[in-house]
Write an enzyme that holds these catalytic residues in place. Structure first.
Site, PDB file in Angstrom:
ATOM      1  N   CYS A 170       0.845  -1.197   0.000  1.00 16.10           N
ATOM      2  CA  CYS A 170       0.000   0.000   0.000  1.00 16.10           C
ATOM      3  C   CYS A 170       0.887   1.256   0.000  1.00 16.10           C
ATOM      4  O   CYS A 170       1.570   1.520  -0.959  1.00 16.10           O
ATOM      5  CB  CYS A 170      -0.963  -0.044   1.190  1.00 16.10           C
ATOM      6  SG  CYS A 170      -2.352   1.083   1.035  1.00 16.10           S
ATOM      7  N   HIS A 216      -3.621  -5.696   0.792  1.00 16.76           N
ATOM      8  CA  HIS A 216      -2.978  -5.956   2.085  1.00 16.76           C
ATOM      9  C   HIS A 216      -2.946  -7.444   2.424  1.00 16.76           C
ATOM     10  O   HIS A 216      -3.853  -7.936   3.084  1.00 16.76           O
ATOM     11  CB  HIS A 216      -3.738  -5.224   3.187  1.00 16.76           C
ATOM     12  CG  HIS A 216      -3.565  -3.740   3.172  1.00 16.76           C
ATOM     13  ND1 HIS A 216      -2.513  -3.116   3.802  1.00 16.76           N
ATOM     14  CD2 HIS A 216      -4.302  -2.758   2.618  1.00 16.76           C
ATOM     15  CE1 HIS A 216      -2.609  -1.801   3.623  1.00 16.76           C
ATOM     16  NE2 HIS A 216      -3.691  -1.550   2.906  1.00 16.76           N
ATOM     17  N   GLU A 249      -1.238  -8.788   4.656  1.00 19.93           N
ATOM     18  CA  GLU A 249      -1.108  -8.950   6.117  1.00 19.93           C
ATOM     19  C   GLU A 249      -2.469  -8.886   6.803  1.00 19.93           C
ATOM     20  O   GLU A 249      -2.584  -9.237   7.973  1.00 19.93           O
ATOM     21  CB  GLU A 249      -0.144  -7.896   6.675  1.00 19.93           C
ATOM     22  CG  GLU A 249      -0.721  -6.516   6.952  1.00 19.93           C
ATOM     23  CD  GLU A 249      -0.889  -5.641   5.700  1.00 19.93           C
ATOM     24  OE1 GLU A 249      -0.804  -6.168   4.578  1.00 19.93           O
ATOM     25  OE2 GLU A 249      -1.131  -4.431   5.865  1.00 19.93           O
TER      26      GLU A 249
END
Lengths: 235, 774
Positions: free
Chosen positions: A89, A206, A208
Site C-alpha cells: 500500500c 494488504h 497482512e
C-alpha cells in the site's frame, strides 16, 4: 528469521505487518524508526517491510516525502545487495517514489477512497513472494487506499509483462481481469509488481490483513510463506 | 457566591473593546447570566473574561438546558469504571482490560463546511478516547441528511462521508459501523455524530486532572491559530441564512498530526512523566485548562505569551478560545518537563510549558506580567446556570399520532407487494450503505471480525477469546411522533443489534440532537426522549457512561426530528461464536422470533408508498426485548444459528430480503409462508419492535424453538432458505405473494444510493452554494 518493519511518521499498518511476520513466519519482527541509519542493531534483517499508512500525511504525493527519510538510504542499499523488500500500500507508493519500482500510483479513477475486499490473481507464481501459490490462483484480500491507480508508460508496461514482473492483477470473482474487477483504474489491472532482480515487491492490497480465517481470509499467508521458503532456499 | 478580593487584579488590555450590553449579547449570554458573572467577579469582566464565560457557559460546554434532564439517566453498574464527566466513559470487560468510548456531534460545522466539519468531528472524538490512555480501535458514524434529490444535500453528504473517511483512514482506525437516514427534516441541518472506542489496560487508565500544586502545565501538539474561535458558542445557536458566514469558525483538521499526537500521548501516559492530559477541544485552552483544574479543585496560572502560536498578533482572548485542532493540554510532573519534550520531539511535535498548577483556586491568565483574566475556577466551570424549561407538546405531532394508519388498509392492501418491497429496498433509508462505508478503511489494525453492513461491527481482542461489538441507532421519525417511545426504541434496537451478533449489551454513549430548547415543544421532546432512554437503559442493564448534547439544530424552516442517537457497546466472551445476518445454506429453516403486531405508525412504508408521516411509533415491551436478547445470546453461545438479523425499518419483508442477499456473489432464494391474521401491508412492512429473523439447519430447529419457549419468546418457523440466485417468495393469507428473483432485489438495493449520487456530478456547480433560506 528477522523482519524489519519501517515506521514512518503516519504509517498505520506497521503493527499489522509486525504481527503478520510474527504470527505466520514466527519471525523476530521489530520496528525501525524512519530516522534510523541502520536496519537493525543485530545486522541486516532477512526481510524489510515498508508498511501501509499515510507517511507524512500523503502530503505533496503519497510516498513523496517518505522517500527522503534517512532509513530509505539503508533500504536502497539493502535492496541493491539482494535483500527482500516488501512494500504494501503506502509502502508500494514509497518504493515507486524512491525509484526501486517503476511507474507511479495516482488517485483512484473513482476519485474516492476504497476500503473493501477485492480479488487478485497470481500472475507469476515463481517469485520469492509467490512460490507458495498455484499459478493464476485467485486470492481474496482487502484494499484500503485512495491512490492505488497504477500508471506507467507503454514501454514500461510491456517490459513488466514480458519479464513476468506483473506479479498480481486485479480480477473479478470469476477470475477475469475485467473493468468490473478493477477497483482503482490501474493500467492492465495491475495490483503488484516486482523489480528486475525479483527481490523487491510492491502491491496495493494488504496480504497482512488476510492471514486469519476469523478475519475473513487466509489468502495473504502465501506471500509470507513464500518469503520463508525463499529464505530457506527451498524454492 | 461572594467575590474574592484576589480577583480584582485583572485589568483590561489596551485595545480591548468596551463591555457593553450589545457585546454581552453577542457573546450569547443572557442578562441573568451576565448578572451572575458580575456577582462572581464583583466587577465588570475584562474582554478576555467575557469570552471565557461565553464559551464555558455555552450549551455545548455548560449543558445549561440539558443537565437537569441528564441526571435522570442511569450511569452505574458493577462494570462501569468511569461514568459521565470525563473525556470518555469506561467499562471493565474482564481479563484486565477496559473499553473507553464516547460519541460526539459536529453538526453545525458539518452544515457549513461538510468536509472539515466531519473530519474534525472524528479527530475530536479520537482524542477524547486516547486522552484516557486508551488506544482507539474503532470509529462509528451516525449521519442524517435531507433528501438526496437536492444537489446541496448531495454535496453535504459526499463531503461529510469523505471527511469522516479521510480522517479515520489516515489515522488508521477502522470504521466498523454506522447508520444514515435521509429526511426533509434534516434539510439544512445535517447531523454528524462520530463515536470512538478505545482499548486500555485497566491499570493504565488516566484521568484529566490538574493534580499537584507546582506541577507545570504544558501545551502539546499543533500550534494555535485563529481557527474555530467561538466554535462552542456557534454550536449553541440556531443556524440561519448567515450561518455560512461562520465558515471561519469551522476548524481545519490534520489527521497526520493527529496520528503523531496519538502515538506521543500514549507514550507520554505510559512514561509516568505526566499527571493528567486533556484534549483542547470545544472552547480550546479555555475549557481544557479550567475543567482540569475544576476536577481536582486546584487553581492554574497561565502565561499566554508562552503558548506556541502559528500567527502573530493573537490576543489572549483569541488564544484562549481558539479551537485549532490536534492540541493537548498536559499537566506534567514537576521536573519532568524535558522528558515530556523529548517524547514529543521524537514524534516531530512541540511542547511548551505555559503555566503552573496553583493552590488558590483561581483561574488566572497573564500576558507576561499583566493579568488579563482572574476568575474563581470552580464557578466558572460548574457555576453555569442550569434551566428547567417548560415543555409542551406541539399540536402537529399529537395530531399525526392520533391518525390510524390502518384506515389506509380498509381501502385494501397493496395490490403489488413485490413492487412495494422493491420501492422500500430502493429507499435510501433502507438501501445498501456500501456507498458510504466502502470509502472507509474497516480492516486496518487487523482485528475486524465483522465490518460495516451487519447489525453491529465486531472486533476481536488480541490475546483473549473475547470480542466487542458496537452499533449506533436512532429513528428520528419515531422520536418525532412519540419522543418517549422513540428514545426507548433507539436503546432497544441497539441492544437487539448487539444480541444479533452474539454480544451482550453493556453500556451506552448517547448523542442528544435536538432543536432550540427554549421552545417548549423542543424541550418537551428532549425531556420525553431522555425519560424513554433512561427507562430502557435501566431495564436492559446498559448504563449511560458518556455522551454529548447538540441543541439548536434548527434553521428558519424549523427544527430537526428529535434524534437521540444511541451508541452501544457489547461484549462477546468468545468471538468465534459471533453471528451474521446473511442466510447460509439452502434448506435451512427460517424462524421468526417475536410477534408480528402489524404496527405501521412512523414506518418507512407509509413514508415511501403513501408519502405520510403519521400514526404512533411502535409499542415497546422492554421485558419482551430483554427476553429476546437473552434468547439470542443463548442461541449464539450454543452455536445453533446460521444467521440472526434484527427486524427494523421496512419490516419483516425487508428483513428477510436483507438476509437473503447478504452475500452479493451468492444471494439465496427464500420461501416463506406467513399465517398471521393481519392485513398485507402491516404484516409485511409493519415495524413492530422486539423481532428478529434467524435461520438454522433443519436438525437444529427443535432446539431453537425449545430455547425460545424457555425464554418466553414467541417463535415460529416461517419458511426455508432457497437456492443460490433463486426466487424470493413470501406468501401470506391476505395479500398477493411477494415473488421476485433475489438477484433483482439485490440490484435495486445495492444501486439505489450510487445512482442518486451519480447525478451529483452534473449538478455540482450549483451545489456549492448554500440553499437560499426563506
Amino acid at each position: 528469521m528477522r523482519v524489519a518493519v519501517v515506521t514512518f511518521p503516519g504509517s498505520n499498518c506497521d503493527y499489522d505487518c509486525y504481527k503478520a511476520a510474527q504470527d505466520v513466519l514466527q519471525a523476530d519482527s521489530y520496528y525501525v524508526w524512519h530516522r534510523e541509519h541502520d536496519l537493525g542493531a543485530a545486522g541486516a534483517p532477512d526481510l524489510v517491510i515498508l508498511p501501509g499508512g499515510f507517511s507524512y500525511g500523503d502530503y505533496l504525493r503519497a510516498g513523496a516525502i517518505a522517500r527522503f527519510s534517512p532509513i530509505m538510504r539503508e533500504v536502497m542499499d539493502f535492496a541493491a545487495a539482494g535483500g527482500l523488500v516488501l512494500g504494501i500500500c503506502n509502502g508500494f507508493q514509497v518504493l515507486c517514489e524512491a525509484g526501486l519500482l517503476p511507474g507511479a500510483l495516482v488517485r483512484n479513477a473513482s476519485l474516492q477512497f476504497r476500503g473493501e475486499g477485492v480479488y487478485m490473481r497470481v500472475e507469476n507464481a515463481t517469485t520469492a513472494f509467490t512460490s507458495a501459490y498455484a499459478p493464476r490462483q485467485v486470492l481474496r484480500v482487502p484494499i484500503a487506499h485512495g491512490e492505488g491507480n497504477y500508471v506507467a508508460d507503454e514501454a514500461t508496461l510491456a517490459r513488466l509483462e514480458d519479464e513476468g514482473r506483473v506479479v498480481f492483477r486485479y480480477v473479478d470473482a470469476a477470475g477475469e481481469a475485467s473493468a468490473e474487477g478493477n477497483p482503482n483504474g490501474s493500467m492492465r489491472n495491475i495490483a503488484g509488481i516486482m523489480n528486475e532482480q525479483g527481490n523487491v515487491l510492491g502491491l496495493m492490497p494488504h496480504p497482512e490483513r488476510a492471514i486469519e480465517q476469523l478475519l475473513g481470509s487466509t489468502d495473504g499467508r502465501g506471500v509470507f510463506e513464500s518469503i520463508a521458503a525463499s529464505l530457506a532456499g527451498v524454492r | 457566591m461572594t467575590h474574592s478580593p484576589a480577583t480584582s487584579k485583572a485589568r483590561p488590555r489596551p485595545g480591548d473593546p468596551e463591555i457593553t450590553p450589545e457585546l454581552v449579547q453577542l457573546h450569547g449570554l443572557s442578562d441573568e447570566e451576565y448578572g451572575q458573572i458580575l456577582e462572581i467577579l464583583g466587577r465588570t469582566p475584562t474582554y478576555t473574561e467575557l469570552g471565557l464565560f461565553s464559551a464555558l457557559w455555552s450549551e455545548h460546554c455548560g449543558y445549561k438546558n440539558s443537565k437537569p434532564l441528564l441526571k435522570k439517566l442511569p450511569t452505574k453498574a458493577p462494570w462501569v469504571l468511569q461514568g459521565p464527566g470525563e473525556n470518555a466513559g469506561v467499562i471493565d470487560i474482564g481479563d484486565g482490560l477496559a473499553i473507553a468510548f464516547k460519541i460526539e456531534s459536529h453538526n453545525h460545522p458539518s452544515a457549513v463546511e461538510p468536509y472539515q466539519g466531519a473530519a474534525t468531528g472524528v479527530g475530536g472524538i479520537l482524542r477524547d478516547v486516547f486522552t484516557m490512555g486508551a488506544r482507539p480501535i474503532a470509529v462509528l458514524d451516525s449521519l442524517r441528511f435531507g433528501s438526496l434529490t437536492s444537489p446541496r444535500v448531495r454535496y453535504l453528504f459526499a463531503g461529510v462521508v469523505k471527511g469522516v473517511g479521510d480522517y479515520g483512514n489516515c489515522v488508521g482506525i477502522p470504521n466498523i459501523g454506522g447508520e444514515a437516514y435521509f429526511d426533509d427534516a434534516y434539510e439544512g441541518n445535517p447531523l454528524l455524530n462520530a463515536m470512538a472506542i478505545g482499548l486500555v489496560k485497566r491499570d493504565e487508565l488516566i484521568r484529566a486532572e490538574a493534580e499537584g500544586v507546582g506541577n507545570p502545565i504544558m501545551a502539546v501538539g499543533a500550534r494555535t491559530g485563529r481557527d474555530g474561535i467561538h466554535g462552542a458558542t456557534f454550536a449553541s445557536v440556531e443556524l440561519s441564512e448567515k450561518s455560512h458566514e461562520r465558515r471561519p469558525q469551522v476548524q481545519v483538521g490534520d489527521p497526520f498530526t493527529e496520528k503523531l499526537l496519538l502515538e506521543a500521548s500514549l507514550e507520554l501516559i505510559r512514561s509516568g512523566h505526566i499527571e493528567g492530559i486533556q484534549d483542547m477541544g470545544a472552547a480550546g485552552l479555555a475549557s481544557s485548562s479550567t475543567e482540569m483544574a475544576a476536577r481536582s479543585g486546584t487553581g492554574v496560572d497561565i502565561d499566554i505569551t508562552k503558548m506556541p502560536v502559528r500567527e502573530t498578533g493573537m490576543t489572549p482572548y483569541e488564544i484562549l478560545l481558539s479551537e485549532s485542532q490536534e492540541r493537548m493540554l498536559v499537566v506534567a510532573r514537576k521536573g519532568h518537563e524535558d522528558d515530556v519534550i523529548a517524547i514529543l520531539r521524537k514524534w516531530e511535535l512541540e511542547a511548551a510549558t505555559i503555566g503552573v498548577v496553583t493552590d488558590d483556586g483561581l483561574y488566572r491568565v497573564r500576558e507576561g506580567d499583566a493579568v488579563v483574566c482572574e476568575v474563581p475556577g470552580y464557578p466558572l466551570v460548574t457555576g453555569c446556570p442550569t434551566y428547567v424549561r417548560e415543555g409542551r407538546e406541539a399540536e402537529e405531532p399529537r395530531r399525526l399520532r392520533a391518525w390510524d394508519p390502518m384506515s389506509l388498509e380498509s381501502e385494501g392492501g397493496p395490490a403489488h407487494p413485490t413492487r412495494v418491497l422493491a420501492r422500500l429496498l430502493g429507499s435510501p433509508n433502507i438501501a445498501s450503505k456500501a456507498w458510504i462505508y466502502r470509502q472507509y478503511d474497516s480492516t486496518v489494525r487487523t482485528n475486524t471480525v465483522e465490518a460495516p453492513g451487519g447489525d453491529a461491527g465486531v472486533l476481536r481482542l488480541r490475546g483473549t477469546r473475547k470480542g466487542i461489538a458496537a452499533t449506533v441507532d436512532c429513528n428520528g421519525r419515531y422520536c418525532y411522533l412519540n419522543p418517549r417511545r422513540g428514545g426507548m426504541i433507539a436503546v432497544a434496537e441497539a441492544a437487539r443489534n448487539l444480541a444479533c451478533v452474539g454480544a451482550r449489551p453493556r453500556a451506552v454513549t448517547d448523542n442528544l440532537n435536538f432543536g432550540n430548547p427554549l421552545k417548549p415543544e423542543v424541550y418537551f421532546q428532549l425531556s420525553e426522549a431522555v425519560d424513554g432512554i433512561a427507562e430502557a437503559c435501566r431495564r436492559l442493564d446498559t448504563p449511560v457512561v458518556s455522551g454529548n448534547v447538540s441543541l439548536y439544530n434548527e434553521n428558519p424552516q424549523g427544527a430537526i426530528y428529535p434524534t437521540p442517537v444511541i451508541g452501544m457497546v457489547g461484549v462477546l466472551e468468545d468471538v468465534s461464536r459471533r453471528m451474521v445476518l446473511g442466510f447460509r445454506e439452502p434448506g435451512d429453516a427460517i424462524v421468526l422470533l417475536g410477534r408480528n403486531t402489524g404496527e405501521l405508525g412512523g414506518s418507512e412504508y407509509l413514508k415511501v408508498v403513501h408519502g405520510r408521516v403519521g400514526g404512533d411509533a411502535p409499542a415497546v415491551d422492554l421485558d419482551a426485548e430483554r427476553a429476546l436478547i437473552e434468547c439470542l445470546l443463548e442461541l449464539a453461545d450454543a452455536r445453533l444459528l446460521a444467521s440472526a438479523h434484527d427486524c427494523a425499518e421496512g419490516g419483516l419483508a425487508v428483513c428477510l430480503a436483507e438476509s437473503a442477499m447478504a452475500d452479493p456473489l451468492r444471494p439465496l432464494g427464500v420461501a416463506v409462508e406467513l399465517e398471521d391474521a393481519l392485513p398485507g401491508a402491516p404484516l409485511l412492512f409493519g415495524e413492530a419492535q422486539g423481532r428478529a429473523v434467524v435461520s438454522c439447519g433443519p436438525a437444529e430447529l427443535e432446539r431453537v424453538l425449545e430455547a425460545a419457549r424457555r425464554h418466553g419468546v414467541p417463535a415460529a418457523r416461517i419458511g426455508s432458505v432457497g437456492e443460490p440466485d433463486g426466487r424470493f417468495v413470501v406468501r401470506s393469507r391476505s395479500a398477493a405473494a411477494i415473488d421476485a428473483a433475489v438477484g433483482e432485489l439485490h440490484e435495486v438495493w445495492s444501486t439505489a444510493i450510487p445512482r442518486m449520487m451519480d447525478r451529483s456530478a452534473a449538478a455540482s456547480d450549483v451545489a456549492l452554494e448554500p440553499t437560499p433560506t426563506a
